[in-house]
Motif scaffolding. Sequence first.
Motif, PDB file in Angstrom:
ATOM      1  N   VAL A 194      85.904  -9.357  34.452  1.00  0.00           N
ATOM      2  CA  VAL A 194      85.025 -10.082  33.544  1.00  0.00           C
ATOM      3  C   VAL A 194      83.759  -9.253  33.325  1.00  0.00           C
ATOM      4  N   GLU A 195      83.440  -9.006  32.049  1.00  0.00           N
ATOM      5  CA  GLU A 195      82.275  -8.186  31.710  1.00  0.00           C
ATOM      6  C   GLU A 195      81.124  -9.062  31.242  1.00  0.00           C
ATOM      7  N   VAL A 196      79.923  -8.731  31.706  1.00  0.00           N
ATOM      8  CA  VAL A 196      78.717  -9.440  31.289  1.00  0.00           C
ATOM      9  C   VAL A 196      77.689  -8.404  30.874  1.00  0.00           C
ATOM     10  N   ASN A 197      77.248  -8.468  29.622  1.00  0.00           N
ATOM     11  CA  ASN A 197      76.176  -7.592  29.156  1.00  0.00           C
ATOM     12  C   ASN A 197      74.853  -8.320  29.368  1.00  0.00           C
ATOM     13  N   CYS A 198      74.176  -7.966  30.450  1.00  0.00           N
ATOM     14  CA  CYS A 198      72.962  -8.700  30.828  1.00  0.00           C
ATOM     15  C   CYS A 198      71.852  -8.553  29.798  1.00  0.00           C
ATOM     16  N   ALA A 199      71.866  -7.455  29.040  1.00  0.00           N
ATOM     17  CA  ALA A 199      70.820  -7.232  28.040  1.00  0.00           C
ATOM     18  C   ALA A 199      71.029  -8.084  26.801  1.00  0.00           C
ATOM     19  N   ALA A 200      72.259  -8.550  26.573  1.00  0.00           N
ATOM     20  CA  ALA A 200      72.571  -9.285  25.341  1.00  0.00           C
ATOM     21  C   ALA A 200      72.410 -10.790  25.496  1.00  0.00           C
ATOM     22  N   ILE A 201      72.144 -11.263  26.721  1.00  0.00           N
ATOM     23  CA  ILE A 201      72.036 -12.701  26.972  1.00  0.00           C
ATOM     24  C   ILE A 201      70.571 -13.062  27.195  1.00  0.00           C
ATOM     25  N   PRO A 202      70.028 -14.040  26.468  1.00  0.00           N
ATOM     26  CA  PRO A 202      68.633 -14.447  26.677  1.00  0.00           C
ATOM     27  C   PRO A 202      68.366 -14.794  28.135  1.00  0.00           C
ATOM     28  N   SER A 203      67.187 -14.449  28.628  1.00  0.00           N
ATOM     29  CA  SER A 203      66.870 -14.627  30.055  1.00  0.00           C
ATOM     30  C   SER A 203      67.023 -16.071  30.501  1.00  0.00           C
ATOM     31  N   GLU A 204      66.747 -17.034  29.582  1.00  0.00           N
ATOM     32  CA  GLU A 204      66.861 -18.442  29.974  1.00  0.00           C
ATOM     33  C   GLU A 204      68.313 -18.913  30.083  1.00  0.00           C
ATOM     34  N   LEU A 205      69.254 -18.104  29.589  1.00  0.00           N
ATOM     35  CA  LEU A 205      70.673 -18.499  29.639  1.00  0.00           C
ATOM     36  C   LEU A 205      71.499 -17.675  30.618  1.00  0.00           C
ATOM     37  N   ILE A 206      70.910 -16.603  31.167  1.00  0.00           N
ATOM     38  CA  ILE A 206      71.696 -15.682  31.985  1.00  0.00           C
ATOM     39  C   ILE A 206      72.257 -16.360  33.230  1.00  0.00           C
ATOM     40  N   GLU A 207      71.474 -17.250  33.869  1.00  0.00           N
ATOM     41  CA  GLU A 207      71.963 -17.919  35.075  1.00  0.00           C
ATOM     42  C   GLU A 207      73.149 -18.823  34.751  1.00  0.00           C
ATOM     43  N   SER A 208      73.046 -19.569  33.648  1.00  0.00           N
ATOM     44  CA  SER A 208      74.158 -20.420  33.239  1.00  0.00           C
ATOM     45  C   SER A 208      75.393 -19.588  32.928  1.00  0.00           C
ATOM     46  N   GLU A 209      75.194 -18.427  32.274  1.00  0.00           N
ATOM     47  CA  GLU A 209      76.316 -17.559  31.919  1.00  0.00           C
ATOM     48  C   GLU A 209      77.015 -17.033  33.169  1.00  0.00           C
ATOM     49  N   LEU A 210      76.232 -16.655  34.157  1.00  0.00           N
ATOM     50  CA  LEU A 210      76.808 -16.065  35.377  1.00  0.00           C
ATOM     51  C   LEU A 210      77.397 -17.120  36.312  1.00  0.00           C
ATOM     52  N   PHE A 211      76.680 -18.223  36.495  1.00  0.00           N
ATOM     53  CA  PHE A 211      77.045 -19.162  37.553  1.00  0.00           C
ATOM     54  C   PHE A 211      77.532 -20.521  37.036  1.00  0.00           C
ATOM     55  N   GLY A 212      77.469 -20.731  35.705  1.00  0.00           N
ATOM     56  CA  GLY A 212      77.893 -22.013  35.152  1.00  0.00           C
ATOM     57  C   GLY A 212      76.799 -23.058  35.262  1.00  0.00           C
ATOM     58  N   HIS A 213      77.079 -24.243  34.756  1.00  0.00           N
ATOM     59  CA  HIS A 213      76.103 -25.332  34.844  1.00  0.00           C
ATOM     60  C   HIS A 213      76.827 -26.666  34.884  1.00  0.00           C
ATOM     61  N   VAL A 214      76.082 -27.690  35.274  1.00  0.00           N
ATOM     62  CA  VAL A 214      76.633 -29.043  35.257  1.00  0.00           C
ATOM     63  C   VAL A 214      76.051 -29.799  34.074  1.00  0.00           C
ATOM     64  N   LYS A 215      76.751 -30.802  33.650  1.00  0.00           N
ATOM     65  CA  LYS A 215      76.328 -31.606  32.501  1.00  0.00           C
ATOM     66  C   LYS A 215      74.920 -32.167  32.729  1.00  0.00           C
ATOM     67  N   GLY A 216      74.066 -32.015  31.714  1.00  0.00           N
ATOM     68  CA  GLY A 216      72.725 -32.579  31.780  1.00  0.00           C
ATOM     69  C   GLY A 216      71.701 -31.717  32.485  1.00  0.00           C
ATOM     70  N   SER A 217      72.093 -30.517  32.925  1.00  0.00           N
ATOM     71  CA  SER A 217      71.152 -29.671  33.681  1.00  0.00           C
ATOM     72  C   SER A 217      70.070 -29.077  32.797  1.00  0.00           C
ATOM     73  N   PHE A 218      70.332 -28.976  31.496  1.00  0.00           N
ATOM     74  CA  PHE A 218      69.309 -28.540  30.542  1.00  0.00           C
ATOM     75  C   PHE A 218      69.724 -29.003  29.153  1.00  0.00           C
ATOM     76  N   THR A 219      68.836 -28.905  28.197  1.00  0.00           N
ATOM     77  CA  THR A 219      69.123 -29.333  26.824  1.00  0.00           C
ATOM     78  C   THR A 219      70.309 -28.542  26.268  1.00  0.00           C
ATOM     79  N   GLY A 220      71.295 -29.264  25.806  1.00  0.00           N
ATOM     80  CA  GLY A 220      72.487 -28.618  25.264  1.00  0.00           C
ATOM     81  C   GLY A 220      73.634 -28.519  26.259  1.00  0.00           C
ATOM     82  N   ALA A 221      73.360 -28.829  27.527  1.00  0.00           N
ATOM     83  CA  ALA A 221      74.430 -28.802  28.540  1.00  0.00           C
ATOM     84  C   ALA A 221      75.154 -30.143  28.526  1.00  0.00           C
ATOM     85  N   ASN A 222      76.060 -30.315  27.540  1.00  0.00           N
ATOM     86  CA  ASN A 222      76.707 -31.623  27.363  1.00  0.00           C
ATOM     87  C   ASN A 222      78.008 -31.766  28.137  1.00  0.00           C
ATOM     88  N   LYS A 223      78.376 -30.727  28.888  1.00  0.00           N
ATOM     89  CA  LYS A 223      79.538 -30.853  29.783  1.00  0.00           C
ATOM     90  C   LYS A 223      79.447 -29.783  30.864  1.00  0.00           C
TER      91      LYS A 223
END
Length: 387
Positions: A194-223
């Motif tokens: 799995v490839e991740v271009n860290c420079a292409a992902i906004p800093s506020e989304l990089i953690e979600s991209e790498l580690f995932g998120h749970v529903k409701g953890s931030f605006t737009g996290a609807n699942k």
Amino acid sequence: MSKILIIEDEAAIRRVLKRIIADENKTYQVEEAEDGLEGLQLLKDNDYDLILCDIKMPKMDGVEVLEKIKTDKPEIPVIMISGHGDLDTAVQTMRLGAYDYISKPPDLNRLLNTVRNALDQKKLIVENKILKKKVSKKYEMIGESKAISHIKGMIDKVAPTDARVLITGPNGTGKELVAHRLHDLSERSKFPMVEVNCAAIPSELIESELFGHVKGSFTGANKDRAGKFEAANGGTIFLDEIGDMSLSAQAKVLRALQENKISRVGSDKDINVNVRVLAATNKNLRKEIEEGRFREDLYHRLAVIVIQVPSLNDRRDDIPLLITHFANKIAKEQGASPKSFSDEAIALLQSYDWTGNIRELRNVVERLLILGEPVISDNDVTMFASK
């Protein structure tokens, strides 16, 4: 047409098996062998998609035959045929790599389902091999210079291990090729890279991209959403341009490397992960550490092995090979006849200062193929590839 070999010493059972299988599908070509030695000789001279093999046979029993098949042609599925007293041995053959076993007398539905499933598995194995060859070709490392030969030698030593590797070098040098070769030559190659271009992902989304998120953890996290580390479980994650990763994300990556655990954004539940981490950067991470933009402890975790990819200017001897490779590849992609380059054209291209490295060379070759003569001359290079 699927070729199936039945190895069975009882002629009546051979006939029954052959008739059942051949009647099921007219595309099945079924051949017979009356003992293990004959079966192995047929296997030596022919390609089969599936083998059915009895356990109790004269001359050579089915366990020995299975071991020989798995040594010589491990991709061929083998279904063992067991008598009532052979069930313990049949279970043993499963540990030795048999696809399944069928008891005598064979149950018609079970036999046909097992044959179909085994042939489907064989087809998948073949398709995966073809796909892997295509992928390997895509990420082929071209060059025979001292610099590139040194890197290939390092990769061959490091790839079979689980050591983390930091790949450094200027943009356009082929750092991702090194990462793919490390993965393809490793035991993890049957699992995802799995490839991740860290420079292409906004800093506020990089953690979600790498580690995932749970529903409701931030605006737009609807699942709930799994991250890249979970997707790479069992395989490899390639963190490209890791020097651009935020410090908070670096802290979480460090924990993943230390504990083999991650937690999704918005959750305190730990998830175990088994991932090999490869990272790449065009930055001087030592300088980034001094200026407080990169964690020193993470650097030491990542840089177990450091592979420095040279600039194209440091491997000019490879330019003729790269030109030929790109010319053939681009012509094939465009459905055009490949063009050749004169010695003078190649010498001129070798003399250029390639600040954009291999990526820039490829673009120049494509431009020359479009605009140049059938044999590309130094004049074409001067006109269309002028630096």
